[in-house]
Motif scaffolding. Structure first.
Motif, PDB file in Angstrom:
ATOM      1  N   LEU A 145       0.824  -1.214   0.000  1.00 37.47           N
ATOM      2  CA  LEU A 145       0.000   0.000   0.000  1.00 37.47           C
ATOM      3  C   LEU A 145       0.855   1.259   0.000  1.00 37.47           C
ATOM      4  O   LEU A 145       0.550   2.223  -0.695  1.00 37.47           O
ATOM      5  N   TYR A 146       1.958   1.267   0.780  1.00 40.64           N
ATOM      6  CA  TYR A 146       2.765   2.488   0.849  1.00 40.64           C
ATOM      7  C   TYR A 146       3.396   2.832  -0.500  1.00 40.64           C
ATOM      8  O   TYR A 146       3.607   3.998  -0.828  1.00 40.64           O
ATOM      9  N   GLU A 147       3.701   1.807  -1.311  1.00 42.61           N
ATOM     10  CA  GLU A 147       4.252   2.103  -2.636  1.00 42.61           C
ATOM     11  C   GLU A 147       3.178   2.688  -3.553  1.00 42.61           C
ATOM     12  O   GLU A 147       3.449   3.589  -4.342  1.00 42.61           O
ATOM     13  N   ARG A 148       1.952   2.157  -3.425  1.00 39.86           N
ATOM     14  CA  ARG A 148       0.864   2.718  -4.246  1.00 39.86           C
ATOM     15  C   ARG A 148       0.589   4.169  -3.863  1.00 39.86           C
ATOM     16  O   ARG A 148       0.373   5.028  -4.729  1.00 39.86           O
ATOM     17  N   LEU A 149       0.595   4.440  -2.555  1.00 41.52           N
ATOM     18  CA  LEU A 149       0.390   5.821  -2.104  1.00 41.52           C
ATOM     19  C   LEU A 149       1.531   6.728  -2.585  1.00 41.52           C
ATOM     20  O   LEU A 149       1.306   7.887  -2.975  1.00 41.52           O
ATOM     21  N   LEU A 150       2.766   6.206  -2.541  1.00 38.74           N
ATOM     22  CA  LEU A 150       3.908   6.997  -3.016  1.00 38.74           C
ATOM     23  C   LEU A 150       3.766   7.338  -4.494  1.00 38.74           C
ATOM     24  O   LEU A 150       4.035   8.469  -4.920  1.00 38.74           O
ATOM     25  N   ARG A 151       3.295   6.360  -5.285  1.00 36.13           N
ATOM     26  CA  ARG A 151       3.128   6.623  -6.722  1.00 36.13           C
ATOM     27  C   ARG A 151       2.073   7.696  -6.964  1.00 36.13           C
ATOM     28  O   ARG A 151       2.253   8.583  -7.806  1.00 36.13           O
ATOM     29  N   TRP A 152       0.960   7.609  -6.213  1.00 37.04           N
ATOM     30  CA  TRP A 152      -0.073   8.635  -6.386  1.00 37.04           C
ATOM     31  C   TRP A 152       0.442  10.013  -5.970  1.00 37.04           C
ATOM     32  O   TRP A 152       0.125  11.032  -6.614  1.00 37.04           O
ATOM     33  N   ALA A 153       1.218  10.060  -4.901  1.00 38.84           N
ATOM     34  CA  ALA A 153       1.768  11.349  -4.455  1.00 38.84           C
ATOM     35  C   ALA A 153       2.697  11.939  -5.520  1.00 38.84           C
ATOM     36  O   ALA A 153       2.670  13.152  -5.791  1.00 38.84           O
ATOM     37  N   ILE A 154       3.515  11.088  -6.120  1.00 42.81           N
ATOM     38  CA  ILE A 154       4.439  11.580  -7.164  1.00 42.81           C
ATOM     39  C   ILE A 154       3.653  12.041  -8.391  1.00 42.81           C
ATOM     40  O   ILE A 154       3.975  13.074  -9.000  1.00 42.81           O
ATOM     41  N   LEU A 155       2.608  11.286  -8.769  1.00 38.11           N
ATOM     42  CA  LEU A 155       1.797  11.702  -9.922  1.00 38.11           C
ATOM     43  C   LEU A 155       1.125  13.053  -9.678  1.00 38.11           C
ATOM     44  O   LEU A 155       1.063  13.907 -10.573  1.00 38.11           O
ATOM     45  N   LEU A 156       0.625  13.262  -8.450  1.00 36.11           N
ATOM     46  CA  LEU A 156       0.021  14.556  -8.125  1.00 36.11           C
ATOM     47  C   LEU A 156       1.069  15.666  -8.177  1.00 36.11           C
ATOM     48  O   LEU A 156       0.780  16.792  -8.645  1.00 36.11           O
ATOM     49  N   ALA A 157       2.288  15.363  -7.716  1.00 33.18           N
ATOM     50  CA  ALA A 157       3.360  16.363  -7.778  1.00 33.18           C
ATOM     51  C   ALA A 157       3.709  16.695  -9.232  1.00 33.18           C
ATOM     52  O   ALA A 157       3.967  17.869  -9.573  1.00 33.18           O
ATOM     53  N   ILE A 158       3.713  15.664 -10.097  1.00 29.69           N
ATOM     54  CA  ILE A 158       3.994  15.914 -11.517  1.00 29.69           C
ATOM     55  C   ILE A 158       2.926  16.827 -12.122  1.00 29.69           C
ATOM     56  O   ILE A 158       3.230  17.782 -12.845  1.00 29.69           O
ATOM     57  N   LEU A 159       1.650  16.530 -11.799  1.00 24.89           N
ATOM     58  CA  LEU A 159       0.563  17.375 -12.317  1.00 24.89           C
ATOM     59  C   LEU A 159       0.692  18.802 -11.798  1.00 24.89           C
ATOM     60  O   LEU A 159       0.424  19.774 -12.534  1.00 24.89           O
TER      61      LEU A 159
END
Length: 258
Positions: free
Chosen positions: A232-246
């Motif tokens: 789960l923590y890796e999935r959350l990390l990916r979403w956080a990075i995607l939001l940062a990219i946006l």
């Protein structure tokens, strides 16, 4: 297929392949989105090099990065510093040619951005087995054919380099001079091109047969012998990075529309 992969027992290797790809694209977006020339170099030194040390691939990572970057950086600095069209600040003269500060700055900014882009993708390839990467992409819903094409494309440069080295060794064994002056090296390229191109074409045919043999074109749902752990923590990390990219892309668009 595993020309770049370096098997190690490290935490970076154990990360889900999509997590590593997301981190790489996040660094690339940050390097392209931040209007500070030295920021990509800082990210390379402070993020990528420590990650390569943690993954115990620092030596191949730095060696391959420099080999990929040096020819490009050298030509970029020479051309841009001497012929930058908007340059007006002369910092040195080489006979009739003038070295301009604006050209040197442009070359530096472009070089460190390319260093970060190649370094981020290279670290992912050094720590991710191609088969695991393809399985991760397919398990997330990407068509197997497209996943295979992506992974094969990422591996095409080291495969071509390995085949070229084999052909050069074979030509040397037959008495062909491949070292020495620039003219001699240039002549040695001609016997290399034929086998290299023909070998690449034969590879395409073999890959097509392999895909058919493994039922890549079948329309039935695919199954896998193993499931990649995706905490789960890796999935959350990916979403956080995607939001940062946006967020970075949005800020850049807002600045461009002012």
């Amino acid at each position: 297929m595993i020309a770049l992969y370096q098997p190690r027992a490290s935490a970076v290797h154990r990360l889900h392949p999509l997590t590593k790809l997301t981190i790489s694209f996040g660094l690339i977006a940050l390097a392209l989105g931040v209007a500070v020339d030295w920021a990509p170099l800082a990210l390379f030194v402070l993020v990528l090099i420590p990650l390569s040390v943690a993954a115990r691939v620092a030596r191949p990572f730095l060696g391959t990065s420099l080999r990929l970057l040096l020819p490009f950086a050298l030509s970029l600095f020479v051309i841009q510093s001497l012929f930058f069209p908007e340059g007006s600040t002369v910092i040195a003269r080489l006979g009739p040619l003038a070295v301009k500060a604006e050209g040197v700055r442009f070359a530096f900014a472009a070089t460190v951005r390319i260093l970060l882009i190649t370094g981020a993708l290279l670290l992912t390839l050094l720590t991710t087995h191609p088969g695991v990467l393809m399985s991760a992409l397919a398990q997330k819903g990407l068509p197997p054919n497209l996943a295979y094409v992506i992974v094969t494309t990422l591996q095409i440069v080291p495969q071509m380099r390995e085949r070229a080295n084999l052909i050069v060794d074979a030509q040397r064994a037959r008495g062909l001079e491949t070292q020495g002056s620039l003219l001699r090296r240039t002549r040695a390229l001609l016997p290399l091109l034929g086998p290299l191109v023909l070998g690449a074409l034969l590879d395409v045919e073999e890959r097509t047969l392999a895909l058919e043999a493994r039922a890549f074109s079948a329309t039935t749902p695919k199954t896998s012998l193993f499931e990649l752990p995706d905490p789960l923590y890796e999935r959350l990390l990916r979403w956080a990075i995607l939001l940062a990219i946006l967020a970075v892309v949005g800020l850049r668009l807002a600045e461009a529309l002012r």
